[in-house]
Enzyme design. Structure first.
Site, PDB file in Angstrom:
ATOM      1  N   ASP A  37       0.934  -1.081  -0.002  1.00 17.72           N
ATOM      2  CA  ASP A  37      -0.012  -0.097   0.036  1.00 17.72           C
ATOM      3  C   ASP A  37       0.743   1.389  -0.011  1.00 17.72           C
ATOM      4  OD1 ASP A  37      -3.385   0.187   1.035  1.00 17.72           O
ATOM      5  OD2 ASP A  37      -2.104   2.047   0.882  1.00 17.72           O
ATOM      6  N   SER A 131     -11.031  -5.294  -6.867  1.00 19.74           N
ATOM      7  CA  SER A 131     -11.869  -4.450  -6.891  1.00 19.74           C
ATOM      8  C   SER A 131     -13.154  -4.472  -7.549  1.00 19.74           C
ATOM      9  CB  SER A 131     -11.226  -3.116  -6.947  1.00 19.74           C
ATOM     10  OG  SER A 131      -9.801  -2.961  -6.537  1.00 19.74           O
ATOM     11  N   LEU A 163     -17.251 -11.131   0.114  1.00 27.15           N
ATOM     12  CA  LEU A 163     -17.414 -10.955   1.456  1.00 27.15           C
ATOM     13  C   LEU A 163     -18.011  -9.837   2.014  1.00 27.15           C
ATOM     14  CD1 LEU A 163     -15.436  -8.814   2.928  1.00 27.15           C
ATOM     15  CD2 LEU A 163     -13.426 -10.054   2.178  1.00 27.15           C
ATOM     16  N   ALA A 164     -18.887 -10.044   3.235  1.00 20.03           N
ATOM     17  CA  ALA A 164     -19.432  -8.819   3.935  1.00 20.03           C
ATOM     18  C   ALA A 164     -18.623  -8.346   4.930  1.00 20.03           C
ATOM     19  CB  ALA A 164     -20.737  -9.275   4.191  1.00 20.03           C
ATOM     20  N   CYS A 272     -20.553  -0.216  -0.164  1.00 20.75           N
ATOM     21  CA  CYS A 272     -20.577  -0.681  -1.399  1.00 20.75           C
ATOM     22  C   CYS A 272     -22.092  -0.366  -2.112  1.00 20.75           C
ATOM     23  CB  CYS A 272     -20.572  -2.292  -1.333  1.00 20.75           C
ATOM     24  SG  CYS A 272     -18.843  -2.744  -0.809  1.00 20.75           S
ATOM     25  N   PHE A 273     -23.231  -0.736  -1.337  1.00 22.40           N
ATOM     26  CA  PHE A 273     -24.427  -0.798  -2.040  1.00 22.40           C
ATOM     27  C   PHE A 273     -24.679   0.491  -2.855  1.00 22.40           C
ATOM     28  CE2 PHE A 273     -26.973  -4.034   0.678  1.00 22.40           C
ATOM     29  CZ  PHE A 273     -25.982  -5.001   0.316  1.00 22.40           C
ATOM     30  N   LYS A 275     -22.932   3.200  -3.722  1.00 20.68           N
ATOM     31  CA  LYS A 275     -21.935   3.365  -4.528  1.00 20.68           C
ATOM     32  C   LYS A 275     -22.146   2.367  -5.886  1.00 20.68           C
ATOM     33  CE  LYS A 275     -17.617   1.694  -3.867  1.00 20.68           C
ATOM     34  NZ  LYS A 275     -16.547   1.147  -4.773  1.00 20.68           N
TER      35      LYS A 275
HETATM   36  C1  UDX Z   1     -22.218  -6.011   0.917  1.00 22.89           C
HETATM   37  C2  UDX Z   1     -22.503  -7.272   0.053  1.00 22.89           C
HETATM   38  O1  UDX Z   1     -23.267  -8.055   1.141  1.00 22.89           O
HETATM   39  C3  UDX Z   1     -21.165  -8.068  -0.140  1.00 22.89           C
HETATM   40  O2  UDX Z   1     -21.390  -9.036  -0.755  1.00 22.89           O
HETATM   41  C4  UDX Z   1     -20.214  -7.098  -0.989  1.00 22.89           C
HETATM   42  O3  UDX Z   1     -19.165  -7.766  -1.156  1.00 22.89           O
HETATM   43  C5  UDX Z   1     -20.122  -5.747  -0.170  1.00 22.89           C
HETATM   44  O4  UDX Z   1     -21.291  -5.209   0.145  1.00 22.89           O
HETATM   45  P1  UDX Z   1     -21.281  -5.293   3.420  1.00 22.89           P
HETATM   46  O5  UDX Z   1     -21.762  -3.724   2.826  1.00 22.89           O
HETATM   47  O6  UDX Z   1     -20.385  -5.461   4.098  1.00 22.89           O
HETATM   48  O7  UDX Z   1     -21.553  -6.110   2.126  1.00 22.89           O
HETATM   49  O8  UDX Z   1     -22.909  -5.562   4.261  1.00 22.89           O
HETATM   50  P2  UDX Z   1     -24.148  -6.202   4.066  1.00 22.89           P
HETATM   51  O9  UDX Z   1     -24.391  -7.139   5.072  1.00 22.89           O
HETATM   52  O10 UDX Z   1     -24.647  -6.530   2.767  1.00 22.89           O
HETATM   53  O11 UDX Z   1     -25.154  -5.105   4.680  1.00 22.89           O
HETATM   54  C6  UDX Z   1     -25.317  -4.034   3.725  1.00 22.89           C
HETATM   55  C7  UDX Z   1     -26.331  -2.829   4.516  1.00 22.89           C
HETATM   56  O12 UDX Z   1     -27.694  -3.404   4.399  1.00 22.89           O
HETATM   57  C8  UDX Z   1     -26.070  -2.638   6.162  1.00 22.89           C
HETATM   58  O13 UDX Z   1     -26.274  -1.393   6.690  1.00 22.89           O
HETATM   59  C9  UDX Z   1     -27.066  -3.285   6.807  1.00 22.89           C
HETATM   60  O14 UDX Z   1     -27.545  -3.024   7.976  1.00 22.89           O
HETATM   61  C10 UDX Z   1     -28.309  -3.410   5.521  1.00 22.89           C
HETATM   62  N1  UDX Z   1     -29.230  -4.601   5.638  1.00 22.89           N
HETATM   63  C11 UDX Z   1     -28.736  -5.739   5.407  1.00 22.89           C
HETATM   64  C12 UDX Z   1     -30.599  -4.462   6.225  1.00 22.89           C
HETATM   65  O15 UDX Z   1     -30.963  -3.181   6.443  1.00 22.89           O
HETATM   66  N2  UDX Z   1     -31.460  -5.352   5.883  1.00 22.89           N
HETATM   67  C13 UDX Z   1     -31.105  -6.755   5.619  1.00 22.89           C
HETATM   68  O16 UDX Z   1     -31.887  -7.684   5.352  1.00 22.89           O
HETATM   69  C14 UDX Z   1     -29.588  -6.846   5.266  1.00 22.89           C
HETATM   70  P1  ADP Z   2     -11.617  -1.653  -0.191  1.00 22.04           P
HETATM   71  O1  ADP Z   2     -12.848  -1.401   0.828  1.00 22.04           O
HETATM   72  O2  ADP Z   2     -12.016  -1.606  -1.585  1.00 22.04           O
HETATM   73  O3  ADP Z   2     -10.682  -2.588   0.290  1.00 22.04           O
HETATM   74  P2  ADP Z   2      -9.789   0.706   0.913  1.00 22.04           P
HETATM   75  O4  ADP Z   2     -10.133   2.194   0.842  1.00 22.04           O
HETATM   76  O5  ADP Z   2     -10.294  -0.059   2.460  1.00 22.04           O
HETATM   77  O6  ADP Z   2     -10.887  -0.111  -0.050  1.00 22.04           O
HETATM   78  O7  ADP Z   2      -8.390   0.169   0.817  1.00 22.04           O
HETATM   79  C1  ADP Z   2      -7.814   0.568  -0.583  1.00 22.04           C
HETATM   80  C2  ADP Z   2      -6.450   0.809  -0.225  1.00 22.04           C
HETATM   81  O8  ADP Z   2      -5.669   0.932  -1.448  1.00 22.04           O
HETATM   82  C3  ADP Z   2      -5.981   2.005   0.694  1.00 22.04           C
HETATM   83  O9  ADP Z   2      -5.478   1.584   1.801  1.00 22.04           O
HETATM   84  C4  ADP Z   2      -5.187   2.806  -0.382  1.00 22.04           C
HETATM   85  O10 ADP Z   2      -4.334   3.527   0.132  1.00 22.04           O
HETATM   86  C5  ADP Z   2      -4.700   1.575  -1.201  1.00 22.04           C
HETATM   87  N1  ADP Z   2      -4.211   2.344  -2.638  1.00 22.04           N
HETATM   88  C6  ADP Z   2      -4.768   3.133  -3.595  1.00 22.04           C
HETATM   89  N2  ADP Z   2      -4.169   3.545  -4.791  1.00 22.04           N
HETATM   90  C7  ADP Z   2      -2.906   2.786  -4.491  1.00 22.04           C
HETATM   91  C8  ADP Z   2      -1.536   2.644  -5.241  1.00 22.04           C
HETATM   92  N3  ADP Z   2      -1.684   3.096  -6.620  1.00 22.04           N
HETATM   93  N4  ADP Z   2      -0.824   1.816  -4.788  1.00 22.04           N
HETATM   94  C9  ADP Z   2      -1.008   1.101  -3.629  1.00 22.04           C
HETATM   95  N5  ADP Z   2      -2.046   1.306  -2.959  1.00 22.04           N
HETATM   96  C10 ADP Z   2      -2.899   1.986  -3.289  1.00 22.04           C
END
Ligand code: UDX
Ligand code: ADP
Ligand code: UDX
Length: 468
Positions: A37, A131, A163-164, A272-273, A275
């Site tokens: 990183d 990513s 993964l969540a 994630c969601f 975005k």
């Molecule tokens: C999500 C996806 O599940 C995962 O597969 C992907 O890789 C990344 O995005 P994450 O954001 O870590 O994972 O959490 P997730 O368990 O999906 O929950 C997302 C949001 O939805 C949370 O705020 C959770 O509280 C909410 N949620 C989830 C609800 O409100 N109701 C539900 O039934 C499930």
């Molecule tokens: P994710 O949830 O996708 O894992 P994060 O923001 O937690 O995202 O982590 C992404 C990481 O990638 C950060 O720590 C950031 O510093 C690193 N990063 C971004 N651009 C580069 C790069 N060009 N080379 C090395 N590391 C990088």
């Protein structure tokens, strides 16, 4: 010919790269895994006692393999040069500027990685997109790698991570599936053999590159859609004396629908969601499909409505004013068992309560005061603008962050439960009622206290999607 993978480099030591590489190192002792990183502080944290992310079970796995076959380092060039397989696991945030601002993914960091790999590589490398990316990104990655002047050659694979947070270790140990998309069978097979060391082969799914890229956004869009769908029904339940948890149970037993991701809530959050849906919406527009874009946009619109609706209900219930009332905020993370607050519904609920001039006492077992304040300042900033003095004052004067749930509730007019931490359900509510102003309101944005009979203890208790 492509031999078995011996050395892996992962660019990006974040929520995805860190845990994923720790699991590969844990399962494959004969593979040397280097996580690199450019953020030296983050690397230092991965090398310290206090890891940069909280995830149940992660500490053990990292500390078990660290400095054996798992190395965290800022020596990016060297790690890339030595590796036969390079994972790109950097962040792809929503663009805040220019074309597609607020919706499209910013691929700057991906492209910089590709250029860096092209610059320093020798021999043959398998480059793996980890990513979350818009479909067709591999086209750009391939084009950049093709310009490598050293004569290095490349295969590009897509291997999105599902993964969540909060369950990262369990998800990595026993994934529903591992998805690998690629054009070269030999390269796909090399990565299959890595995962096959612990994942049953029938769960290793190989597809073409573009299906794999598109499946990640699609999976998140479908999951978020289920939450928005049940949340939309929660509003109807509150108006009709139906109970959303009963409705969810009833529909979820239909095997065509299934029981998961039907928990009504104050709104989904996480990095994630939202975005990923905005990114999907943007892609649909880009490819000339405005009807499809509108369809998915509605999932985000419904989520915004759910967060707003929660605050409206609080204000209405508390005699149409929360001005100068103390409100305990229980939970600030976007879900339990994580310290992550990105896009947490709590941020928006707190903003709207502050705009009503409430005084907030916030407690989350894993979130620091600095984090809370940074999130609130950011939400008041409106994009890249400066935060106004009025907003800054509001945060300074009306927000405190405390270290336990009871302190937050002391003298409070209401408790708002915004994260479903287990400890909230085991609080001493008889004592808490004594500590609070009366009537003692509880607004449960997760329905985690629903079965405790708080009404019988003298609370005015309201949750999501039912009326009592
Ligand atoms: C999500 C996806 O599940 C995962 O597969 C992907 O890789 C990344 O995005 P994450 O954001 O870590 O994972 O959490 P997730 O368990 O999906 O929950 C997302 C949001 O939805 C949370 O705020 C959770 O509280 C909410 N949620 C989830 C609800 O409100 N109701 C539900 O039934 C499930
Ligand atoms: P994710 O949830 O996708 O894992 P994060 O923001 O937690 O995202 O982590 C992404 C990481 O990638 C950060 O720590 C950031 O510093 C690193 N990063 C971004 N651009 C580069 C790069 N060009 N080379 C090395 N590391 C990088
Ligand atoms: C539906 C409900 O399934 C059933 O529970 C309810 O009692 C009545 O309405 P039905 O309309 O008979 O049943 O058929 P269903 O199998 O649900 O299919 C409805 C339509 O969706 C059909 O045109 C079917 O071809 C289509 N469909 C279904 C798809 O296009 N794709 C699918 O994956 C599933």
């Amino acid at each position: 010919a492509i031999g078995p993978v011996k050395k892996i480099c992962c660019i990006g030591a974040g929520y995805v790269g860190g845990p994923t590489m720790a699991m590969i190192a844990h399962q494959c002792h004969d593979i040397e895994v280097k996580v690199v990183d450019i953020n030296a502080q983050r690397i230092a944290q991965w090398n310290s006692d206090e890891l940069p992310i909280y995830e149940p079970g992660l500490d053990e796995i990292v500390k078990g393999r660290r400095d054996q076959n798992l190395v965290f380092t800022t020596e990016v060039d060297e790690a890339i040069r030595d590796a036969d397989m390079i994972f790109i696991s950097v962040n792809t945030p929503t663009k805040t500027f220019g074309v597609g601002a607020g919706r499209a993914a910013n691929l700057e960091f991906i492209e910089k990685c590709a250029r860096k790999i092209a610059e320093v590589s020798i021999g043959h490398k398998i480059v793996v997109e980890k990513s979350t990316l818009p479909v067709r990104t591999a086209e750009a990655v391939k084009a950049i790698l093709a310009e490598a002047t050293s004569g290095a050659t490349f295969d590009v694979l897509s291997n999105p991570e599902f993964l969540a947070e909060g369950t990262a270790v369990d998800d990595l140990l026993a994934p529903d599936r591992v998805l690998i998309g690629g054009e070269s069978d030999a390269a796909v097979q090399a990565l299959v053999e890595v995962y096959a060391q612990w994942v049953p082969r029938e769960r290793l799914l190989t597809t073409n590159l573009w299906s794999s890229e598109l499946s990640k956004l699609t999976a998140n869009a479908f999951l978020a859609q289920r939450v928005s769908s049940i949340n939309s029904i929660s509003a109807l339940c509150e108006a009709t004396e139906a109970d959303v948890d009963e409705v969810a149970m009833a529909i979820g037993m239909d095997s065509r629908i299934g029981p998961k991701f039907l928990k009504a809530s104050v709104g989904f959050g996480g990095s994630c969601f939202q975005k990923d849906i905005l990114n999907l919406v943007y892609l649909c527009e880009y490819f000339g499909l405005p009807e499809v874009a509108d369809y998915w946009q509605q999932v985000v619109t419904m989520n915004d409505y759910q967060k707003r609706r929660f605050v409206h209900r609080m204000v209405r219930t508390m005699f149409n004013t929360v001005s100068d009332k103390k409100i305990a905020i229980w939970g600030f993370a976007f879900k339990k068992d994580t310290n992550d607050t990105r896009e947490s519904a709590a941020i928006y609920v707190c903003r709207d309560l502050l705009l009503e001039k409430a005084r907030l006492s916030i407690y989350d077992p894993q979130v620091t005061k600095a984090q809370v304040v940074a999130n609130l300042e950011a939400v008041f900033k409106n994009g890249d603008q400066e935060i106004s003095n009025v907003s800054r004052q509001l945060i300074e004067n009306n927000v405190e962050v405390v270290s336990d749930a009871e302190t937050a509730a002391t003298s409070a007019h209401a408790i708002a439960v915004l994260t479903e931490w287990d400890e909230f359900a085991t609080a001493d509510f008889e004592k808490i009622r004594e500590l609070m102003q009366k009537p003692a309101f509880v607004f449960d944005g997760r329905n985690t206290l629903k079965s405790l009979g708080l009404e019988k203890l003298g609370f005015d208790y309201q949750g999501i999607g039912f009326s009592r």
